[in-house]
Every structure is written in structure tokens, then in C-alpha cells.
Scaffold this motif. Structure first.
Motif, PDB file in Angstrom:
ATOM      1  N   TYR A  66       0.844  -1.178   0.000  1.00  0.00           N
ATOM      2  CA  TYR A  66       0.000   0.000   0.000  1.00  0.00           C
ATOM      3  C   TYR A  66       0.890   1.242   0.000  1.00  0.00           C
ATOM      4  CZ  TYR A  66       0.944  -0.799   4.963  1.00  0.00           C
ATOM      5  OH  TYR A  66       1.556  -1.067   6.156  1.00  0.00           O
ATOM      6  N   ASP A  67       0.435   2.277  -0.707  1.00  0.00           N
ATOM      7  CA  ASP A  67       1.148   3.540  -0.835  1.00  0.00           C
ATOM      8  C   ASP A  67       0.140   4.675  -0.822  1.00  0.00           C
ATOM      9  OD1 ASP A  67       4.165   2.896  -1.702  1.00  0.00           O
ATOM     10  OD2 ASP A  67       2.844   1.465  -2.710  1.00  0.00           O
ATOM     11  N   TRP A  68       0.391   5.661   0.017  1.00  0.00           N
ATOM     12  CA  TRP A  68      -0.429   6.867   0.065  1.00  0.00           C
ATOM     13  C   TRP A  68       0.472   8.083  -0.076  1.00  0.00           C
ATOM     14  CZ3 TRP A  68      -5.813   7.336   0.908  1.00  0.00           C
ATOM     15  CH2 TRP A  68      -6.486   6.124   1.127  1.00  0.00           C
TER      16      TRP A  68
ATOM     17  N   VAL B  51      -4.021  17.056  -2.508  1.00  0.00           N
ATOM     18  CA  VAL B  51      -4.529  15.890  -3.238  1.00  0.00           C
ATOM     19  C   VAL B  51      -3.867  14.648  -2.655  1.00  0.00           C
ATOM     20  CG1 VAL B  51      -5.130  17.037  -5.403  1.00  0.00           C
ATOM     21  CG2 VAL B  51      -2.774  16.300  -5.023  1.00  0.00           C
ATOM     22  N   THR B  52      -4.629  13.581  -2.571  1.00  0.00           N
ATOM     23  CA  THR B  52      -4.131  12.317  -2.035  1.00  0.00           C
ATOM     24  C   THR B  52      -4.343  11.226  -3.063  1.00  0.00           C
ATOM     25  OG1 THR B  52      -4.613  12.960   0.243  1.00  0.00           O
ATOM     26  CG2 THR B  52      -4.360  10.606  -0.204  1.00  0.00           C
ATOM     27  N   PHE B  53      -3.247  10.499  -3.362  1.00  0.00           N
ATOM     28  CA  PHE B  53      -3.293   9.420  -4.341  1.00  0.00           C
ATOM     29  C   PHE B  53      -2.903   8.102  -3.690  1.00  0.00           C
ATOM     30  CE2 PHE B  53      -2.013  13.254  -6.678  1.00  0.00           C
ATOM     31  CZ  PHE B  53      -2.958  13.290  -7.683  1.00  0.00           C
TER      32      PHE B  53
ATOM     33  N   ASN C  75       1.162   2.771 -12.978  1.00  0.00           N
ATOM     34  CA  ASN C  75       0.499   4.064 -13.142  1.00  0.00           C
ATOM     35  C   ASN C  75      -1.009   3.920 -12.924  1.00  0.00           C
ATOM     36  OD1 ASN C  75      -0.079   2.588 -15.393  1.00  0.00           O
ATOM     37  ND2 ASN C  75       0.712   4.079 -16.868  1.00  0.00           N
ATOM     38  N   ASP C  76      -1.381   3.093 -11.935  1.00  0.00           N
ATOM     39  CA  ASP C  76      -2.793   2.809 -11.677  1.00  0.00           C
ATOM     40  C   ASP C  76      -3.292   3.477 -10.396  1.00  0.00           C
ATOM     41  OD1 ASP C  76      -1.215   1.265 -10.059  1.00  0.00           O
ATOM     42  OD2 ASP C  76      -2.431  -0.548 -10.223  1.00  0.00           O
ATOM     43  N   TYR C  77      -2.804   4.665 -10.108  1.00  0.00           N
ATOM     44  CA  TYR C  77      -3.256   5.381  -8.919  1.00  0.00           C
ATOM     45  C   TYR C  77      -4.681   5.898  -9.112  1.00  0.00           C
ATOM     46  CZ  TYR C  77       1.198   5.462  -6.468  1.00  0.00           C
ATOM     47  OH  TYR C  77       2.325   5.102  -5.781  1.00  0.00           O
ATOM     48  N   LYS C  78      -5.319   6.158  -7.967  1.00  0.00           N
ATOM     49  CA  LYS C  78      -6.626   6.811  -7.951  1.00  0.00           C
ATOM     50  C   LYS C  78      -6.558   8.030  -7.039  1.00  0.00           C
ATOM     51  CE  LYS C  78      -9.508   2.792  -9.016  1.00  0.00           C
ATOM     52  NZ  LYS C  78     -10.637   1.926  -8.569  1.00  0.00           N
ATOM     53  N   LEU C  79      -7.350   9.014  -7.361  1.00  0.00           N
ATOM     54  CA  LEU C  79      -7.435  10.215  -6.550  1.00  0.00           C
ATOM     55  C   LEU C  79      -8.404   9.933  -5.402  1.00  0.00           C
ATOM     56  CD1 LEU C  79      -6.622  13.147  -6.149  1.00  0.00           C
ATOM     57  CD2 LEU C  79      -8.461  13.806  -7.721  1.00  0.00           C
TER      58      LEU C  79
ATOM     59  N   GLY D 247     -12.044   8.719  -5.916  1.00  0.00           N
ATOM     60  CA  GLY D 247     -12.015   7.416  -6.556  1.00  0.00           C
ATOM     61  C   GLY D 247     -11.772   7.441  -8.046  1.00  0.00           C
ATOM     62  N   LYS D 248     -11.506   8.634  -8.607  1.00  0.00           N
ATOM     63  CA  LYS D 248     -11.273   8.726 -10.041  1.00  0.00           C
ATOM     64  C   LYS D 248      -9.897   8.141 -10.392  1.00  0.00           C
ATOM     65  CE  LYS D 248     -14.874  11.082 -11.708  1.00  0.00           C
ATOM     66  NZ  LYS D 248     -15.699  10.645 -12.839  1.00  0.00           N
ATOM     67  N   PRO D 249      -9.819   7.262 -11.393  1.00  0.00           N
ATOM     68  CA  PRO D 249      -8.510   6.759 -11.824  1.00  0.00           C
ATOM     69  C   PRO D 249      -7.661   7.902 -12.366  1.00  0.00           C
ATOM     70  CG  PRO D 249     -10.297   5.405 -12.692  1.00  0.00           C
ATOM     71  CD  PRO D 249     -10.931   6.641 -12.124  1.00  0.00           C
ATOM     72  N   PHE D 250      -6.384   7.852 -12.044  1.00  0.00           N
ATOM     73  CA  PHE D 250      -5.480   8.897 -12.515  1.00  0.00           C
ATOM     74  C   PHE D 250      -4.131   8.254 -12.821  1.00  0.00           C
ATOM     75  CE2 PHE D 250      -2.403  12.388 -11.694  1.00  0.00           C
ATOM     76  CZ  PHE D 250      -2.799  13.210 -12.745  1.00  0.00           C
TER      77      PHE D 250
END
Length: 372
Positions: free
Chosen positions: A74-76, A89-91, A148-152, A168-171
Motif C-alpha cells: 500500500y502507498d499513500w 490531493v491524495t493518491f 500508473n494505476d493510482y486513484k485520486l 475514486g477517479k482513476p489517474f
């Protein structure tokens, strides 16, 4: 000790070089005697790393081990500006199970994991771990690269701005990586076994704890496509969209983290072959970051506002439960790191770690444990 032997050897070499009466045979014998003394001192020092009280700790009986481990990483990342209207912003990516083999020989333990079900090589995540453990000291070397599958997960863009449509938007415009090492020293290493809880290489017989001290270095890299982020904000918020603060407009930044840590660890022996271990460390970290930002006209300005040196307080936590009958072992562990960077213009927090489940087998019985 060892340095004294080296000093004496240097003196003896000078004496040999100056002496005119010493024969070549006696010179060679003297040098060989000094080298033999140095080798014995090194051997004694290395063996001292695993000196322990067998009333509290059962040494490892085997030379080799193989293990299969499932890991959930897990990564925040939270990025925060410090302008008049604070923005953040948190990803984080979705947590996915990674699986891989590990092998060990004496103190050395290494492995590689890959993400299950991921056949897209452009998005594949990688992790490589290498560890050296003894009763006194330990070193963990790690290499992690996210996809590169992070979400906002969360966004704060100013007072009165409803950012719920962004959650929850993919970014795919953010990438992260970490490379570095952590090392530690166990003060009560004769009676407390850190590897018993987190390396499965010994058995803790009696509950016991110890103070710890360590040092480490990590390099965190973070790439952010702020233009793509702005487009996501515009498309999601529509007429309520707001421009990003210039403090969040960067393409890439690298964080160098040099830390000194201290803490306490304790092993609870629940019953025969069962152990629960926990450790908490606070790290006083010297931070240096170099990146690139843009000015008010959206032009790149290398290093502006991102060359900073400061000291922050970070944390490291480890928790594990393990069953180990010396031949077979199985268990689970949680490892958490948190890094904080604070400057008037820009702040970030990175929390990363892993949850592991494993099963392993030891083999290659050491000669002193073989039945006569």
C-alpha cells in the motif's frame, strides 16, 4: 583488536623494510603470523554477531530456507500547497496481491514478487528485497516501482469547492518509486531475537524485549502530470472547477532521506512455537529534495521552491505473528513507514508498507545438530 593488529602489521612492515639483517624467510614468517592473527580476529568478530543466550533463544538449526510469500503493498501520497488557499490531493493505488519466491542462506535472504493477474507490462509493479540478519544487526535493502494505476482518493481545492466528484477517479498521471536501506542494532541481542519474529531464522523461547537503534537512507521519486490532473478536475467539476495552486505544479521530484532511528521491540511467546512480535521506531530524518516546478505562466523553472533541507520526524512500525517448529514456519507481518516533508511552500506525506503472509521450509541441517 582488529585495528591494533593492522597498525602493528604496518609497523612491522616498516621495520622489515628498514632491517638489513633480517632474512627473507623470517620476514615472510612474520608477515604470515600477522595475517593469521588478523584473520582470527575477523572470524571472532563475525561469530560475535550471532552470540546469544540459548536459555532465551534457540539458534537456527538449518543452513538453507525456501519460502513463498504473498504481499499486499500500500502507498499513500498526500501533496499539499501552502498558498493563501491551501490545496491538497491524495493518491493511492488499489491494493493488489503480489506473490513470489524467496531463498535464504545463513544470514542472507532475498526474493522477488510480481503482481498476480497483471499482464500489462506497461503497468506492472516491481519489488526486490534483500536482507542480512544476525542477532546483533540487520540490514534491509529495498527497491520498489509502482505502476500508473493510482486513484485520486481525496482532494481539497479551497473553501466551498465540492470535490466529491473527484473521489475514486482513476489517474494515470502519477508514478512513484522508492530505493534505499534500513539498518538497525539490537542492544539486548543475547536474549531478544528480532529475526525470530521477522526473519524466521531463530526461535524465541522466553518473552523478552530490547531497545533498538538504526540508520537508513531512502530516495523517493514522484512524477506528477499536473496538466492531466487539471484536465481531470475540469472534467469532473465542470463550472465549479478551480486552477491548481502553483505549489502543486511539478513534473518530478526526488526526496533524499537520511535518518537516525531509535525504538523498542518486544517478542511475546504465546505458546510453544508461536510468537507475536512488535517494534516501533521514531526516526529523526534529514531531508533534501530537488525537483522542478512551474511559474505563474506555466513555464518550467528547475529547482524553484523545491531545494530544501530540513529535519522531520518519521516512523517505522513492524508487527508479526509466526509459527515456527524449526523445520516448517508460517506467519504474517505488517510493516509501515511514514515520511513527512514540511516547508512553508510545499508539504507532502508518504505512507507506505506491506502486509505479508508466508510459508517456508528449512533444510540443510547444520553438522552440530545431526544425530551422532
Amino acid at each position: 583488536m582488529l585495528w591494533g593488529s593492522l597498525f602493528c602489521l604496518a609497523q612491522d612492515k616498516d621495520s622489515i623494510g628498514d632491517a638489513t639483517t633480517a632474512s627473507p624467510t623470517s620476514q615472510a614468517a612474520l608477515v604470515n603470523a600477522q595475517l593469521t592473527s588478523i584473520r582470527k580476529q575477523i572470524k571472532k568478530t563475525v561469530r560475535g554477531f550471532d552470540r546469544l543466550d540459548t536459555a532465551y533463544i534457540e539458534p537456527q538449526h538449518y543452513i538453507f530456507t525456501v519460502m513463498l510469500q504473498a504481499t499486499n503493498n500500500y502507498d499513500w501520497f498526500t501533496l499539499r500547497s501552502a498558498g493563501p488557499d491551501v490545496q491538497s490531493v491524495t493518491f493511492s493505488p488499489d491494493m493488489n496481491i503480489r506473490l513470489g519466491p524467496f531463498v535464504g542462506w545463513k544470514w542472507f535472504f532475498a526474493g522477488y514478487t510480481f503482481e498476480l493477474g497483471n499482464i500489462n507490462l506497461a503497468r506492472i509493479k516491481q519489488q526486490l528485497d534483500f536482507s542480512v540478519y544476525s542477532s546483533q544487526i540487520g540490514v534491509d535493502i529495498f527497491y520498489r516501482r509502482t505502476g500508473n494505476d493510482y486513484k485520486l482518493r481525496d482532494a481539497q481545492l479551497g473553501n466551498g469547492v465540492d470535490t466529491s466528484p473527484l473521489e475514486g477517479k482513476p489517474f494515470s498521471g502519477v508514478k512513484a518509486g522508492i530505493t534505499g536501506f534500513d539498518s538497525y542494532y539490537i542492544f539486548n541481542h543475547g536474549r531478544f531475537s528480532y529475526p525470530a519474529a521477522f526473519a524466521q531464522s531463530t526461535q524465541q523461547k522466553v518473552s523478552c524485549g530490547s531497545w533498538m537503534a538504526g540508520l537508513g537512507y531512502t530516495k523517493n521519486t514522484l512524477e506528477l502530470d499536473h496538466q492531466r490532473l487539471q484536465r481531470l478536475i475540469d472534467s469532473s467539476l465542470g463550472s465549479n472547477s478551480v486552477p491548481l495552486d502553483s505549489g502543486l505544479m511539478f513534473h518530478k521530484v526526488s526526496y533524499h532521506n537520511f535518518s537516525l532511528s531509535g525504538g523498542y521491540a518486544y517478542n511475546w511467546v504465546l505458546r510453544k512455537n508461536w510468537l507475536f512480535g512488535a517494534s516501533l521506531q521514531a526516526a529523526l530524518a534529514y531531508k533534501k529534495s530537488v525537483g522542478d516546478v512551474v511559474d505563474d505562466n506555466n513555464n518550467d523553472v528547475l529547482g524553484l521552491g523545491f531545494d530544501f533541507k530540513n529535519i522531520n520526524l518519521d516512523g517505522i512500525g513492524r508487527f508479526g505473528i509466526v509459527y515456527n517448529n524449526m523445520r516448517w514456519y508460517a506467519g504474517a507481518s505488517i510493516i509501515v513507514h511514514t515520511n513527512n516533508y514540511h516547508k512553508p511552500r510545499f508539504r507532502t506525506n508518504n505512507t507506505f508498507g506491506s502486509m505479508n503472509m508466508y510459508i517456508g521450509y528449512n533444510f540443510g541441517l547444520k553438522s552440530r545438530y545431526k544425530k551422532q
